[in-house]
Design a protein around this motif. Structure first.
Motif, short mmCIF file in Angstrom:
data_model
loop_
_atom_site.label_atom_id
_atom_site.label_comp_id
_atom_site.label_asym_id
_atom_site.label_seq_id
_atom_site.Cartn_x
_atom_site.Cartn_y
_atom_site.Cartn_z
N GLU A 264 0.85 -1.24 -0.09
CA GLU A 264 0.07 -0.09 0.05
C GLU A 264 1.00 1.21 0.10
OE1 GLU A 264 -2.84 0.25 3.25
OE2 GLU A 264 -3.63 2.05 2.35
N ARG A 272 -4.56 7.31 4.67
CA ARG A 272 -5.82 6.70 4.80
C ARG A 272 -6.33 6.73 6.19
NH1 ARG A 272 -6.54 1.30 6.29
NH2 ARG A 272 -4.38 0.95 5.64
N ASN A 354 -11.97 0.55 5.49
CA ASN A 354 -12.08 1.44 4.05
C ASN A 354 -13.36 2.30 4.41
OD1 ASN A 354 -14.33 -0.28 3.52
ND2 ASN A 354 -13.28 -1.67 2.09
N GLU A 355 -13.75 3.12 3.35
CA GLU A 355 -14.85 3.92 3.55
C GLU A 355 -16.08 3.41 3.90
OE1 GLU A 355 -12.71 3.75 0.82
OE2 GLU A 355 -11.94 6.18 0.40
#
Ligand SMILES: *Cc1c(COP(=O)(O)O)cnc(C)c1O
Length: 394
Positions: A264, A272, A354-355
């Motif tokens: 990543e 993030r 994540n979102e």
């Protein structure tokens, strides 16, 4: 009631374990004395030096983070030594309690459980310690009980301004692999981490990354130690590196975790975390518009990217909100601790997220707030969605 789907895990440890890590651990045990494992472990220890950016060694205990705490105390200090502890929350408090039980004198600087560590206070205390009785400064980087992140470079500067030789010990259990912590550049002597937070592993590894100065201190220590001893672990046999059977499956998992983080890219990992944390904070602010809920951490820059701690008004038990979120909406949050008992709920957002995971969790918490009849402002989870949409990279 039978629950379907996944529980959303937003405790500030343990965190979600990615399938890739679970799969990497799903393998038979192996001969830990074999060249294959020895090579894997040797490479891992080299990689960890890079990952922690230490000038010296990284040690792995088969333990919780508390093992990293204890290992640091017995190696760096001797019974009767004094350490300085700015106490800004429950993790710092019990860390100090452990030091006392191990025979250290703890000079506590009590604070309220809302702000981060004040570097000026450290400079003041150390400047007055002309005899250099204080051997170490204990700093919790992200205080998981309150949600505060402290400014480690500013703490280092304060120690330098006082021209004081104490070791700088950083509890990074809730910050490592979530926010930057280049220990060599920031002049930190020990970084303590654990497997089950930013590293996305099961609990079971306590980690100490150590500077040359801290390692030298371990050879001078008069503490009783065996399992925790760094000098013992540096003996040539690889068996001694783990002081017994290696936690093989955690090693397999850690190798995979580091590969994922490297893939990543560390800057992206930190970005993030900041982005998802900001989304959570936007929602908390929207909820707060009705005057009931607020950030436990008042100063925006001191709000950690690892978790968000939300304060409820006097007389409204935050633990009921937490229980409702978990039992009714399958969102597990962290509970209130110590002096903040009943006054906060804690939304973890570290590790493999994540979102939509964050949006889903916030939605579940918002529903729980309604069930509990907590007054909340308009927008709520929508504020997170707005922010994530505005800042999306295509
Ligand atoms: C989680 C945590 C700990 C305790 O870690 P364990 O693995 O439970 O021993 C200590 N300090 C901080 C800041 C933490 O977040």
């Amino acid at each position: 009631m039978v629950k379907r789907g996944r529980e959303f895990l937003h405790t500030p440890g343990p965190t979600n374990i990615p399938d890739r890590i679970l799969n990497a651990m799903h393998r038979p045990a192996m001969d830990f004395a074999s060249p294959v494992f020895a090579e894997m472990a040797a490479k891992l220890f080299e990689d960890l030096k890079d990952v922690f950016q230490t000038s010296s060694e990284v040690f792995l205990y088969t333990s919780s983070g508390h093992g990293g705490w204890e290992g640091t105390f017995v190696n760096c200090f001797s019974p009767g030594d004094t350490v300085l502890l700015p106490e800004i929350g429950r993790f710092g408090r019990v860390w100090g309690d452990m030091a006392e039980r191990l025979g250290l004198k703890v000079r506590r600087v009590p604070g309220s459980w809302r702000p981060p560590i004040a570097p000026a206070v450290i400079e003041d205390v150390l400047s007055k310690d002309k005899a250099h009785e204080i051997k170490g400064v204990l700093a919790v980087h992200v205080e998981t009980a309150t949600g505060a992140i402290s400014d480690m470079p500013a703490i280092r500067r304060a120690m330098d301004a006082a021209n004081h030789p104490a070791l700088l010990i950083c509890d990074a259990i809730a910050s490592f692999a979530c926010v930057p912590l280049p220990m060599r550049d920031w002049g930190i002597d020990v970084v303590i981490a654990a497997s089950q937070k930013g590293l996305m592993l099961p609990p079971g590894l306590g980690i100490c990354a150590v500077s040359e100065k801290a390692l030298a201190a371990s050879f001078e220590s008069r503490s009783q130690m065996e399992y925790f001893s760094w000098p013992q672990r540096l003996k040539t046999e690889s068996y001694s590196r783990f002081c017994g059977t290696a936690p093989e499956h955690l090693v397999f998992g850690l190798v995979e975790s580091l590969a994922m983080l490297r893939e990543e890219g560390w800057p992206q990992v930190f970005k993030r975390h900041t982005r998802l944390a900001t989304a959570v904070r936007k929602t908390v602010e929207a909820w707060g518009q009705a005057g009931a809920l607020e950030h436990n951490i008042v100063v925006p820059e001191a709000r950690a990217d690892s978790l968000t701690v939300v304060r409820t008004p006097e007389g409204m038990n935050a633990d009921i909100i937490r229980a409702t979120a978990r039992e009714t909406f399958s969102v597990a949050m962290g509970g209130s601790l110590g002096d903040l008992a009943g006054r906060v709920f804690r939304i973890g957002h570290m590790g493999d997220l994540n979102e939509p995971m964050v949006i889903g969790a916030l939605g579940g918490i918002e529903a729980a707030l309604r069930v509990c009849q907590v007054p909340i402002g308009q927008g709520g989870v929508g504020a997170a969605i707005d922010y994530l949409a505005e800042t999306a990279e295509s």
